[in-house]
Design an enzyme around this catalytic site. Sequence first.
Site, PDB file in Angstrom:
ATOM      1  N   GLY A 176       0.839  -1.194   0.000  1.00  0.00           N
ATOM      2  CA  GLY A 176       0.000   0.000   0.000  1.00  0.00           C
ATOM      3  C   GLY A 176       0.872   1.241   0.000  1.00  0.00           C
ATOM      4  N   GLY A 177       0.306   2.311   0.547  1.00  0.00           N
ATOM      5  CA  GLY A 177       1.040   3.576   0.562  1.00  0.00           C
ATOM      6  C   GLY A 177       2.330   3.483   1.352  1.00  0.00           C
ATOM      7  N   GLY A 210      25.146  11.898 -29.671  1.00  0.00           N
ATOM      8  CA  GLY A 210      24.674  12.580 -28.467  1.00  0.00           C
ATOM      9  C   GLY A 210      25.147  11.877 -27.207  1.00  0.00           C
ATOM     10  CB  ALA A 211      25.692   8.309 -26.410  1.00  0.00           C
TER      11      ALA A 211
HETATM   12  C1  HXC Z   1      -3.407  -3.990  12.399  1.00  0.00           C
HETATM   13  C2  HXC Z   1      -2.402  -5.884  11.635  1.00  0.00           C
HETATM   14  C3  HXC Z   1      -2.179  -5.287  10.373  1.00  0.00           C
HETATM   15  C4  HXC Z   1      -2.627  -3.957  10.193  1.00  0.00           C
HETATM   16  C5  HXC Z   1      -1.376  -7.263  10.329  1.00  0.00           C
HETATM   17  N1  HXC Z   1      -1.884  -7.108  11.547  1.00  0.00           N
HETATM   18  N2  HXC Z   1      -1.543  -6.165   9.581  1.00  0.00           N
HETATM   19  N3  HXC Z   1      -3.000  -5.232  12.634  1.00  0.00           N
HETATM   20  N4  HXC Z   1      -3.223  -3.336  11.224  1.00  0.00           N
HETATM   21  N5  HXC Z   1      -2.436  -3.323   9.050  1.00  0.00           N
HETATM   22  C6  HXC Z   1      -1.884  -8.070  12.625  1.00  0.00           C
HETATM   23  C7  HXC Z   1      -2.783  -9.259  12.360  1.00  0.00           C
HETATM   24  O1  HXC Z   1      -4.080  -8.967  12.761  1.00  0.00           O
HETATM   25  C8  HXC Z   1      -2.147 -10.324  13.222  1.00  0.00           C
HETATM   26  O2  HXC Z   1      -2.532 -10.121  14.557  1.00  0.00           O
HETATM   27  C9  HXC Z   1      -0.677  -9.990  13.147  1.00  0.00           C
HETATM   28  O3  HXC Z   1      -0.589  -8.629  12.718  1.00  0.00           O
HETATM   29  C10 HXC Z   1       0.056 -10.833  12.142  1.00  0.00           C
HETATM   30  O4  HXC Z   1      -0.671 -10.830  10.913  1.00  0.00           O
HETATM   31  P1  HXC Z   1      -1.057 -12.158  10.133  1.00  0.00           P
HETATM   32  O5  HXC Z   1      -2.133 -11.800   9.186  1.00  0.00           O
HETATM   33  O6  HXC Z   1      -1.326 -13.272  11.090  1.00  0.00           O
HETATM   34  O7  HXC Z   1       0.316 -12.466   9.395  1.00  0.00           O
HETATM   35  P2  HXC Z   1       0.526 -13.003   7.940  1.00  0.00           P
HETATM   36  O8  HXC Z   1      -0.340 -14.192   7.699  1.00  0.00           O
HETATM   37  O9  HXC Z   1       1.979 -13.153   7.804  1.00  0.00           O
HETATM   38  O10 HXC Z   1       0.024 -11.850   6.971  1.00  0.00           O
HETATM   39  C11 HXC Z   1       0.706 -10.617   6.930  1.00  0.00           C
HETATM   40  C12 HXC Z   1      -0.105  -9.607   6.111  1.00  0.00           C
HETATM   41  C13 HXC Z   1      -1.535  -9.563   6.599  1.00  0.00           C
HETATM   42  C14 HXC Z   1      -0.054 -10.052   4.638  1.00  0.00           C
HETATM   43  C15 HXC Z   1       0.616  -8.271   6.215  1.00  0.00           C
HETATM   44  O11 HXC Z   1      -1.536  -9.393   8.010  1.00  0.00           O
HETATM   45  C16 HXC Z   1      -2.335  -8.462   5.995  1.00  0.00           C
HETATM   46  O12 HXC Z   1      -2.796  -8.580   4.874  1.00  0.00           O
HETATM   47  N6  HXC Z   1      -2.560  -7.390   6.778  1.00  0.00           N
HETATM   48  C17 HXC Z   1      -3.346  -6.285   6.348  1.00  0.00           C
HETATM   49  C18 HXC Z   1      -2.575  -5.485   5.354  1.00  0.00           C
HETATM   50  C19 HXC Z   1      -3.291  -4.239   4.971  1.00  0.00           C
HETATM   51  O13 HXC Z   1      -4.329  -4.279   4.319  1.00  0.00           O
HETATM   52  N7  HXC Z   1      -2.811  -3.099   5.512  1.00  0.00           N
HETATM   53  C20 HXC Z   1      -3.319  -1.822   5.248  1.00  0.00           C
HETATM   54  C21 HXC Z   1      -2.714  -1.438   3.915  1.00  0.00           C
HETATM   55  S1  HXC Z   1      -3.144   0.143   3.442  1.00  0.00           S
HETATM   56  P3  HXC Z   1      -2.707 -11.320  15.570  1.00  0.00           P
HETATM   57  O14 HXC Z   1      -3.135 -10.662  16.853  1.00  0.00           O
HETATM   58  O15 HXC Z   1      -3.746 -12.213  15.000  1.00  0.00           O
HETATM   59  O16 HXC Z   1      -1.365 -11.978  15.660  1.00  0.00           O
HETATM   60  C22 HXC Z   1      -1.905   1.020   3.998  1.00  0.00           C
HETATM   61  C23 HXC Z   1      -2.076   2.415   3.698  1.00  0.00           C
HETATM   62  C24 HXC Z   1      -0.849   3.205   4.000  1.00  0.00           C
HETATM   63  O17 HXC Z   1      -0.977   0.596   4.555  1.00  0.00           O
HETATM   64  C25 HXC Z   1      -1.086   4.521   3.405  1.00  0.00           C
HETATM   65  C26 HXC Z   1       0.074   5.407   3.544  1.00  0.00           C
HETATM   66  C27 HXC Z   1      -0.142   6.593   2.665  1.00  0.00           C
END
Ligand code: HXC
Length: 514
Positions: free
Chosen positions: A169-170, A404-405
């Site tokens: 993501g971002g 040019g290079a």
């Molecule tokens: C809160 C999160 C989290 C998040 C993971 N966790 N991502 N908690 N916010 N963004 C937590 C999970 O709930 C889990 O908690 C623990 O971290 C480990 O995650 P798992 O899913 O068990 O691990 P894994 O299977 O390895 O998967 C990793 C992952 C997945 C692929 C990153 O967790 C995931 O898809 N997370 C969401 C990603 C996402 O959509 N993020 C927002 C993106 S948008 P527990 O307690 O169960 O251990 C963004 C915008 C930024 O980032 C903008 C900036 C401009």
Amino acid sequence: MWEIIDKLDRLRGQARLGGGQERIAAQHRRGKLTARERLEVVMDPDSFEELDMFVEHNCADFGMQENRVAGDGVVTGVGTIYGRKVFAFSQDFTVLGGSLSESNARKICKIMDMAVKVGAPILGINDSGGARIQEGVASLAGYAEVFQRNVLASGVVPQISAIMGPCAGGAVYSPALTDFILMVKDTSYMFLTGPEVVKTVTHEEVSAEQLGGALTHFTRSGVADFAFDNDLNLLKQLRRLLSFLPSNNQTPLPRIETGDDPRRDTPSLDTLVPDDPLRPYDMKELIEKVVDNYDFLEVQAGYAKNIIIGFARMDGRTVGIVANQPLVLAGCLDIASSVKAARFVRFCDCFNIPLVTFVDVPGFLPGLQQELGGIIKHGAKLLFAFAEATVPKITVIIRKAYGGAYDVMSSKHLRGDLNYAWPNAEIAVMGPKGAAEIIFRNEIRSAEDPEAKLKEVTAAYAANFATPFIAARKGFIDDVIMPRDTRYRVIRGLRTLAGKQLTNPWKKHDNLPL
Ligand code: HXC
């Protein structure tokens, strides 16, 4: 007092465990080190001082008040690498997936601000699920605060991003704003939208690895500067990379005693370039033989291989090397290689790293794809970068420098300080055959045997014009040097240019053709 000390020890112990033993074990099972282990490996032994260890998040939504861990998913602080200060943050995947909260972003911003104030590099180790979903816009705000600091720190202190887990993501934009991105194969990935979203929107089925794995970014997109097999290798090479860089844009370059004799000659270079101008050779061999101890750290080695960029030392001091690679696309400049080299030249210029350019370029790559892709604008980036650079610039034309290079590759006319050529260099508007075909068109057409005539006039043109001597007579080449002397001549040049002072006219900033 003892009670308080015990309590402090207990709290520190708890904080160091992050998300707990089970999550640490899960991290290890994936072949990944934890956030703190990574810092231990990358920093000099016992040099890391952790700050903000007891910071917690401030979110009370979604039951988060029951889910607080000291440190809040990121380890921040300062340590040394080869004795020089480096500020670092390391995202802790064991705590809520290393996701970025408001408090966690504040910790990162705190060390970034400190790093800029004291003039030390910033290292970001990324291993995070992205924005802390429970915190919503507060987390987005945190990211933007980090981005803003990345931009202001750019060109002031080196910023390095190690991607050692998810970065999606971002969240990818903080690393993208930094100077170098290092990735680990199989365990790290970077993408704006993941495989699921891609499938929904474009119906393409791709794995996370294909979409944003280390090899994808190292060989295809050019986003990653380095890719390594595991965490340990990455961290070791990260130390090596930092060893070449100054701490900020105002300190002198690091100098180390390499023990390599500046006068070491390299007779094998005399025979490196084949007699047949159409036969390639490996420019990396030349670079390695010329620099101190054959120690060349190539940057973006997997991408746009027709140009080579990287760091080395000459006489113990860092130089930035830019070189055409005749083994790939005959060393032509194209869109990808121009952009790759332009960014590197600008990095070196920001941090006062002298540029040593080895030229063997038959020209820009012709073709519809290149023109439609905007080679005019992208090629201009490299020209712009060399032209605006005020660091010492030494150029050695090894063989071809056409069209040019020739101008673009740090020529005399772009304020090249010392421009040398090997005796067999060919410096001209175009290759002898093409030139002869145009100049002698009528003679060739009216000749009894046009092919023989073409051969004859081509040979005559090559003998008279495809040499370094016309450029040398005009002073565009400062000297024609023997290949075996290249190392010493470059080192002498760097010594001569050591006190170089040159400033560009005042401006708010330039308007690089982006
Ligand atoms: C809160 C999160 C989290 C998040 C993971 N966790 N991502 N908690 N916010 N963004 C937590 C999970 O709930 C889990 O908690 C623990 O971290 C480990 O995650 P798992 O899913 O068990 O691990 P894994 O299977 O390895 O998967 C990793 C992952 C997945 C692929 C990153 O967790 C995931 O898809 N997370 C969401 C990603 C996402 O959509 N993020 C927002 C993106 S948008 P527990 O307690 O169960 O251990 C963004 C915008 C930024 O980032 C903008 C900036 C401009």
